[in-house]
Write a protein that holds these residues in place. Structure first.
Motif, short mmCIF file in Angstrom:
data_model
loop_
_atom_site.label_atom_id
_atom_site.label_comp_id
_atom_site.label_asym_id
_atom_site.label_seq_id
_atom_site.Cartn_x
_atom_site.Cartn_y
_atom_site.Cartn_z
N LEU A 114 0.88 -1.16 0.00
CA LEU A 114 0.00 0.00 0.00
C LEU A 114 0.92 1.21 0.00
O LEU A 114 1.66 1.43 0.94
CB LEU A 114 -0.90 -0.01 1.24
CG LEU A 114 -2.02 1.01 1.25
CD1 LEU A 114 -3.17 0.51 2.12
CD2 LEU A 114 -1.58 2.37 1.69
N ILE A 115 0.90 1.96 -1.10
CA ILE A 115 1.80 3.10 -1.25
C ILE A 115 1.09 4.34 -0.75
O ILE A 115 0.01 4.68 -1.23
CB ILE A 115 2.17 3.30 -2.74
CG1 ILE A 115 2.85 2.05 -3.29
CG2 ILE A 115 3.04 4.54 -2.91
CD1 ILE A 115 2.99 2.06 -4.81
N HIS A 116 1.70 5.01 0.21
CA HIS A 116 1.13 6.29 0.63
C HIS A 116 2.01 7.40 0.10
O HIS A 116 3.24 7.29 0.08
CB HIS A 116 0.93 6.37 2.15
CG HIS A 116 2.18 6.28 2.95
ND1 HIS A 116 2.92 7.38 3.29
CD2 HIS A 116 2.84 5.21 3.44
CE1 HIS A 116 3.98 7.00 3.98
NE2 HIS A 116 3.95 5.68 4.09
N ILE A 166 0.60 -4.46 -5.98
CA ILE A 166 0.35 -3.14 -5.41
C ILE A 166 -1.11 -3.08 -5.00
O ILE A 166 -2.00 -3.21 -5.84
CB ILE A 166 0.69 -2.02 -6.41
CG1 ILE A 166 2.18 -2.04 -6.73
CG2 ILE A 166 0.28 -0.66 -5.84
CD1 ILE A 166 2.61 -1.03 -7.80
N GLU A 167 -1.34 -2.94 -3.71
CA GLU A 167 -2.69 -2.85 -3.15
C GLU A 167 -3.37 -1.58 -3.65
O GLU A 167 -4.57 -1.58 -3.95
CB GLU A 167 -2.59 -2.84 -1.63
CG GLU A 167 -3.89 -2.98 -0.91
CD GLU A 167 -4.40 -4.41 -0.87
OE1 GLU A 167 -5.63 -4.57 -0.81
OE2 GLU A 167 -3.59 -5.34 -0.90
N GLY A 168 -2.62 -0.51 -3.70
CA GLY A 168 -3.17 0.76 -4.16
C GLY A 168 -2.33 1.93 -3.66
O GLY A 168 -1.33 1.75 -2.97
N ILE A 169 -2.77 3.11 -4.06
CA ILE A 169 -2.10 4.35 -3.67
C ILE A 169 -3.02 5.13 -2.75
O ILE A 169 -4.19 5.35 -3.07
CB ILE A 169 -1.74 5.20 -4.91
CG1 ILE A 169 -0.76 4.44 -5.81
CG2 ILE A 169 -1.18 6.55 -4.49
CD1 ILE A 169 -0.50 5.11 -7.15
N LEU A 211 -10.45 4.03 5.55
CA LEU A 211 -9.47 3.36 4.69
C LEU A 211 -9.42 1.87 5.01
O LEU A 211 -9.38 1.04 4.10
CB LEU A 211 -8.09 3.99 4.86
CG LEU A 211 -6.96 3.24 4.13
CD1 LEU A 211 -7.12 3.34 2.63
CD2 LEU A 211 -5.61 3.75 4.59
N THR A 212 -9.41 1.54 6.28
CA THR A 212 -9.39 0.13 6.68
C THR A 212 -10.57 -0.61 6.08
O THR A 212 -10.43 -1.70 5.53
CB THR A 212 -9.40 0.01 8.22
OG1 THR A 212 -8.25 0.70 8.74
CG2 THR A 212 -9.37 -1.45 8.66
N LYS A 213 -11.73 -0.02 6.16
CA LYS A 213 -12.93 -0.64 5.56
C LYS A 213 -12.77 -0.80 4.05
O LYS A 213 -13.13 -1.83 3.48
CB LYS A 213 -14.17 0.20 5.87
CG LYS A 213 -14.57 0.17 7.34
CD LYS A 213 -15.69 1.14 7.61
CE LYS A 213 -15.91 1.27 9.12
NZ LYS A 213 -16.78 2.40 9.45
N GLU A 214 -12.23 0.23 3.39
CA GLU A 214 -12.05 0.18 1.95
C GLU A 214 -11.06 -0.95 1.55
O GLU A 214 -11.30 -1.67 0.60
CB GLU A 214 -11.55 1.53 1.44
CG GLU A 214 -11.55 1.68 -0.05
CD GLU A 214 -11.17 3.06 -0.53
OE1 GLU A 214 -10.93 3.21 -1.75
OE2 GLU A 214 -11.11 4.03 0.29
N VAL A 215 -9.98 -1.07 2.30
CA VAL A 215 -9.00 -2.13 2.01
C VAL A 215 -9.62 -3.50 2.23
O VAL A 215 -9.45 -4.41 1.42
CB VAL A 215 -7.73 -1.96 2.88
CG1 VAL A 215 -6.83 -3.18 2.78
CG2 VAL A 215 -6.97 -0.70 2.47
N LEU A 216 -10.37 -3.65 3.32
CA LEU A 216 -10.94 -4.96 3.65
C LEU A 216 -12.11 -5.36 2.75
O LEU A 216 -12.46 -6.54 2.70
CB LEU A 216 -11.36 -4.99 5.12
CG LEU A 216 -10.21 -4.94 6.13
CD1 LEU A 216 -10.74 -4.89 7.55
CD2 LEU A 216 -9.26 -6.11 5.94
N GLU A 217 -12.68 -4.42 2.02
CA GLU A 217 -13.77 -4.74 1.09
C GLU A 217 -13.31 -5.77 0.04
O GLU A 217 -14.12 -6.54 -0.45
CB GLU A 217 -14.26 -3.49 0.36
CG GLU A 217 -15.16 -2.62 1.18
CD GLU A 217 -15.50 -1.31 0.46
OE1 GLU A 217 -15.04 -1.10 -0.69
OE2 GLU A 217 -16.24 -0.52 1.05
N ASP A 218 -12.05 -5.75 -0.30
CA ASP A 218 -11.51 -6.65 -1.32
C ASP A 218 -11.26 -8.06 -0.82
O ASP A 218 -10.97 -8.95 -1.61
CB ASP A 218 -10.20 -6.09 -1.88
CG ASP A 218 -10.42 -4.83 -2.68
OD1 ASP A 218 -11.58 -4.56 -3.08
OD2 ASP A 218 -9.44 -4.10 -2.92
N GLU A 219 -11.35 -8.27 0.47
CA GLU A 219 -11.04 -9.59 1.05
C GLU A 219 -12.12 -10.59 0.73
O GLU A 219 -13.24 -10.42 0.68
CB GLU A 219 -10.85 -9.47 2.55
CG GLU A 219 -9.70 -8.61 2.92
CD GLU A 219 -8.42 -9.37 3.09
OE1 GLU A 219 -8.45 -10.49 3.59
OE2 GLU A 219 -7.37 -8.85 2.70
#
Length: 154
Positions: A44-46, A77-80, A146-154
């Protein structure tokens, strides 16, 4: 010998004990970051919503590609994630647009961004997480979203 995989070797020995292992690296492309890329499943690139950090993003993505080819073929890459965003300014909006134009087709750009905040800067000085310092502030809320957004893909 194999100094790029030292962290990977260790993480492999403890991986079964955790659901997630997060590795937070300094913004440099030194040996520690290469070790993290070698050990990671995804990155995850910040990046700050500023001209120079966004310009350096290309080198980072190229490095991730090299690590994928030579050391860790499973690295994705998980995302930016945009950080320190002052959404009131046209400058920040322009940076976001340029980022989406340059990378949006190939790399996910998270909808949630982390806004600029004095409260967040204070946490570093105090050595506390944002949730301990001010759990109701906009930055804490942004990280939760953000945590919710990342976990949506699980």
């Amino acid at each position: 010998m194999s100094r790029e995989t030292t962290l990977k070797t260790y993480i492999e020995s403890i991986r079964d004990q955790y659901d997630y292992i997060l590795i937070d690296c300094m913004p440099s492309l030194g040996m520690i970051t290469i070790n993290a890329f070698a050990a990671a499943d995804s990155v995850l690139i910040h990046v700050q919503a500023q001209y120079l950090p966004v310009k350096g993003l290309q080198q980072l993505i190229q490095t991730i590609g090299k690590v994928r080819r030579q050391i860790n073929p499973n690295l994705t890459i998980e995302g930016i994630l945009l950080t320190i965003v002052d959404s009131r300014t046209n400058f920040a909006k322009g940076i976001i647009n340029k980022l989406e134009e340059a990378y949006g087709r190939n790399v996910r750009i998270f909808e949630q961004y982390i806004p600029i905040s004095v409260r967040a800067a204070e946490t570093s000085a105090e050595g506390k997480s944002i949730y301990m310092h001010d759990p109701k502030c906009t930055v804490a809320s942004a990280y939760s979203n953000l945590t919710k957004e990342v976990l949506e893909d699980e």
